[in-house]
Scaffold this motif. Structure first.
Motif: not given
Length: 224
Positions: A44-68
């Motif tokens: 939820y917090m990160r959705s306020f800052f879409n202009d700040y891209g998520i680093p590649g090494n963090i993407l697996p974590a974000v994708s996992y949490f989104r899927k869950q």
């Protein structure tokens, strides 16, 4: 801002890695363990800052949490459901967000006097069980995803009724409530309420009322 986001991103990466390590144990169970409310708050917090891209090494974590959260929102609390809906809506999953809002609307209680609210709004021990914060977050979710003026009015009615009959008990609750009343549509805190008050044949001169509720206090001297 960037250092703060980088720090939080890293903490979520560590949390993700811990949950991945626990997968062999979880795989033996019928139901996968819930990821917890903190990752939802992060999304939820990160959705306020879409202009700040998520680093590649963090993407697996974000994708996992989104899927869950996409697969387990039904059994979560109203507050968490609202955060999931907003996080997904702002990052491209519009359909799941609309499904959540539809479900919330179907389970709501609508009263002509009290407005729109849900069962279990008595409060609890955890931060996601605070009634004013729940209602404020859901006003944000319905306003951004549902865009229904009637629902917005009913949700804000309940919020103001709590101020009139009980209180907004903490500074956080007050800040959330003020934001909810100001966000989207008509600002309720600036709406004028014209009421005439009489005591017998005497007209009571009104003072400047409290924003939103219209509350004011006046002392009358008794004549001897």
């Amino acid at each position: 801002m960037k250092p703060a986001l980088a720090y939080v991103d890293l903490q979520m990466k560590k949390r993700y890695e811990e949950q991945v390590k626990a997968r062999p144990v979880a795989a033996a169970k019928t139901v996968m363990p819930w990821i917890g409310e903190l990752p939802v708050q992060y999304l939820y917090m990160r959705s306020f800052f879409n202009d700040y891209g998520i680093p590649g090494n963090i993407l697996p974590a974000v994708s996992y949490f989104r899927k869950q959260v996409q697969g387990s929102w039904v059994s979560r609390s109203k507050y968490v459901q609202g955060m999931i809906a907003l996080a997904l809506f702002r990052t491209g999953d519009v359909q799941t967000a609309k499904d959540i809002v539809k479900s919330l609307k179907q389970t709501a209680i609508v009263d002509a006097e009290r407005g729109m609210y849900w069962k279990g709004m008595e409060g609890g021990y955890y931060w996601y069980e605070a009634p004013i914060e729940i209602q404020s977050l859901l006003i944000e979710a319905f306003g951004e995803i549902g865009a229904d003026k009637a629902v917005d009015r009913d949700l804000k009615t309940w919020l103001l009724k709590q101020k009139q009959t009980h209180s907004w008990r903490t500074t956080k609750a007050t800040a959330d409530a003020c934001y909810a009343l100001l966000v989207g549509g008509v600002s309720w805190v600036s709406e004028e309420r014209n009421v005439t008050i009489r005591l017998g044949d005497k007209l009571v001169q009104q003072e400047q009322g409290e924003a939103g509720t219209g509350y004011f206090k006046k002392f009358l001297m008794r004549r001897s």
